[in-house]
Design an enzyme around this catalytic site. Structure first.
Site, mmCIF file in Angstrom:
data_model
loop_
_atom_site.group_PDB
_atom_site.id
_atom_site.type_symbol
_atom_site.label_atom_id
_atom_site.label_comp_id
_atom_site.label_asym_id
_atom_site.label_seq_id
_atom_site.Cartn_x
_atom_site.Cartn_y
_atom_site.Cartn_z
ATOM 1 N N ARG A 245 33.544 7.702 108.197
ATOM 2 C CA ARG A 245 34.964 8.156 108.214
ATOM 3 C C ARG A 245 35.290 8.412 109.839
ATOM 4 O O ARG A 245 36.236 8.093 110.411
ATOM 5 C CB ARG A 245 35.348 9.243 107.529
ATOM 6 C CG ARG A 245 34.617 10.603 107.638
ATOM 7 C CD ARG A 245 34.917 11.607 106.918
ATOM 8 N NE ARG A 245 36.528 11.574 106.844
ATOM 9 C CZ ARG A 245 37.022 12.341 105.478
ATOM 10 N NH1 ARG A 245 36.186 13.114 104.861
ATOM 11 N NH2 ARG A 245 38.103 12.455 105.573
ATOM 12 N N ASP A 263 42.515 13.375 98.188
ATOM 13 C CA ASP A 263 43.338 14.371 97.456
ATOM 14 C C ASP A 263 43.999 15.424 98.321
ATOM 15 O O ASP A 263 44.667 16.274 98.060
ATOM 16 C CB ASP A 263 42.318 15.271 96.518
ATOM 17 C CG ASP A 263 41.360 15.807 97.610
ATOM 18 O OD1 ASP A 263 41.303 15.627 98.801
ATOM 19 O OD2 ASP A 263 40.394 16.638 96.902
ATOM 20 N N GLU A 349 30.203 16.460 107.537
ATOM 21 C CA GLU A 349 30.469 15.599 108.742
ATOM 22 C C GLU A 349 31.938 16.098 109.441
ATOM 23 O O GLU A 349 32.125 16.193 110.745
ATOM 24 C CB GLU A 349 31.009 14.287 108.213
ATOM 25 C CG GLU A 349 32.386 13.910 107.528
ATOM 26 C CD GLU A 349 32.385 14.883 106.045
ATOM 27 O OE1 GLU A 349 33.514 14.849 105.949
ATOM 28 O OE2 GLU A 349 31.688 15.359 105.884
ATOM 29 N N ASP A 350 32.765 17.124 108.713
ATOM 30 C CA ASP A 350 33.836 17.710 109.243
ATOM 31 C C ASP A 350 33.375 18.906 110.326
ATOM 32 O O ASP A 350 33.926 19.118 111.367
ATOM 33 C CB ASP A 350 34.953 18.201 108.435
ATOM 34 C CG ASP A 350 34.098 18.926 107.267
ATOM 35 O OD1 ASP A 350 32.934 19.068 107.164
ATOM 36 O OD2 ASP A 350 34.892 19.547 106.294
ATOM 37 N N ARG A 395 26.495 24.049 103.253
ATOM 38 C CA ARG A 395 27.392 24.087 104.825
ATOM 39 C C ARG A 395 26.898 25.158 105.812
ATOM 40 O O ARG A 395 27.037 24.819 106.936
ATOM 41 C CB ARG A 395 28.844 24.179 104.390
ATOM 42 C CG ARG A 395 29.605 22.934 103.792
ATOM 43 C CD ARG A 395 30.872 23.122 103.345
ATOM 44 N NE ARG A 395 31.902 22.895 104.355
ATOM 45 C CZ ARG A 395 32.214 21.718 104.923
ATOM 46 N NH1 ARG A 395 31.675 20.710 104.439
ATOM 47 N NH2 ARG A 395 33.403 21.693 105.806
#
Length: 442
Positions: A245, A263, A349-350, A395
């Site tokens: 992404r 979403d 990834e964020d 995370r």
């Protein structure tokens, strides 16, 4: 104030002081100007001490060539004085304006942090200067070397135009930068059309790129239809790595990138508002859902939380704007170990993108206020992973792995939230710029 400080510092350096009365480091950090006499060799360690402390070096060494002077403009950070006219130094520093003092002290910190704060950075700076001299290499400009984030974080292979980087662009004067590219990461497809419709109705969208990450599921049929009411839609299939992404792609031709999960619950007005905010802060991540990191003394490690507090340090890229240059850095600059961590966990990834941007800019992301909280139920009808304890543990593991590889914690906290001029105020809705936000909220 500046003149008193300079006289005070001058007197301290001239008069013999009992060693027990003053702590040298404290004195250094509280001084405005620091005398740097010539050393026994080509340089003086006092020079780097002054840079680190944010004290303006006053160079007392005629003919001394400062390090990396072929690319660094030292006139913005140091004061040159004639070592033969020592008694004129107090008058020289007293004549420097307060604004120039502030600018010079800030510049000492930029140069120290970017080029001198570690042996690794000194070596990399040397290599970068050598590489600029090689034939067929795009050399960096003086602006790149002397303006944050510095030459080590501005890759000239990305572009030879400084306006293409988020640190130097002036978006108010460049009408070509009035659009963005939307990249939507999709797995289920049940709410994808609604997201595309909301994005497509924005007057600022240039194109929409759909990353389809479910090879076992067929593409939604509407993606293959031609719709004249929507901007061009490009679909990329067989996306197996979630880091794709942020893949640097020739399809992204605008500086602004809108990253969305399928979403995402943003309407068109919320998208437009966030885009207007981002144009004022193109070097940062600007978006809606926010998270925080914190230090856990009990576990002696970094923690991750989604609790609503007065501050935040992460803006999730499930609904956020950022500059496409960070896609380039994500793909070409980050350590393979970091990318491997994201690929193996299919998560974080964020967080990694927030690490990258905060490391480059030394600034926190910016949260904009939406009409309601981030969606709790995923598009497929199952519970969202945001409330899954294992998801948060994973995370937190990523957070600590990233901090270890970076060598420090780059994330910074912020209290700032930008609201579209209080969309619940009593002003007539016809006079508001973002009308749909209040209609949906009510």
């Amino acid at each position: 104030m500046a003149s008193l400080e300079s006289i005070h510092v001058w007197n301290l350096f001239l008069q013999p002081l009992p060693c027990f009365r003053y702590d040298f480091k404290v004195l250094l950090h509280n001084s405005t100007f620091c005398l740097v006499p010539r050393g026994r060799r080509l340089g003086s360690f006092r020079f780097l001490e002054a840079l680190q402390a944010g004290c303006i070096p006053v160079i007392l060494s005629n003919g001394w060539v400062l390090p990396f002077d072929q690319v660094i403009d030292w006139s913005k950070a140091v004061v040159w004085a004639d070592e033969r006219l020592l008694l004129q130094v107090p008058e020289t520093v007293q004549g420097i304006s307060a604004s120039q003092i502030l600018s010079s002290r800030q510049q000492t910190q930029v140069l120290w942090e970017r080029y001198f704060s570690s042996i690794e950075k000194i070596v990399f700076t040397t290599f970068e200067i050598i590489r600029d001299r090689l034939p067929r290499q795009k050399s960096k400009t003086g602006l790149t070397w002397n303006w944050s984030p510095g030459a080590l974080l501005v890759d000239s292979q990305f572009s030879d135009c400084t306006a293409d980087y988020p640190f130097y662009a002036n978006f108010e004067q460049d009408s070509a930068e009035g659009q963005f590219t939307a990249i939507i990461y999709a797995q289920h497809g049940t709410t994808l059309y609604k997201v595309i419709r909301n994005v497509g109705h924005s007057q600022y969208v240039s194109k929409i790129i759909v990353l389809w990450s479910s090879p076992d599921k067929p593409l939604p049929s509407f993606l293959s239809r031609h719709n004249t009411t929507l901007p061009p839609i490009h679909t990329l299939t067989h996306i197996t790595d979630i880091s794709h992404r942020f893949l640097h792609s020739s399809l992204v031709t605008t500086s602004a990138v809108l990253s969305l999960d399928e979403d995402a619950t943003l309407n068109t007005d919320e998208i437009d508002f966030a885009f207007h905010v981002w144009k004022s802060f193109p070097e940062r991540i600007v978006g809606y859902p926010a998270r925080s990191h914190y230090w856990d003394d009990a576990k002696n490690s970094w923690g991750y939380t989604s609790k609503w507090t007065n501050d935040y340090s992460i803006v999730l890229t499930g609904a956020a704007f950022y500059h496409r240059y960070y896609n380039y850095l994500y793909s070409h600059w980050l350590s393979p170990l970091l990318l491997k961590t994201v690929a193996q966990s299919h998560n974080c990834e964020d967080i990694l993108m927030n690490f990258l941007v905060s490391h480059v800019t030394r600034r926190p992301p910016i949260k904009v206020t939406g009409r309601k909280h981030y969606k709790e139920i995923s598009g497929g009808g199952s519970r969202s992973p945001w409330n899954d304890p294992d998801h948060f543990i994973q995370r937190q593991t990523c957070l600590n792995t990233f901090a270890a590889v970076f060598g420090y914690m780059p994330l910074l906290r912020s209290h700032m939230r930008l609201d579209p001029v209080l969309y619940k105020d009593p002003v007539s809705n016809l006079r508001k710029k973002y009308r749909q936000m209040e209609l949906v909220f009510s």
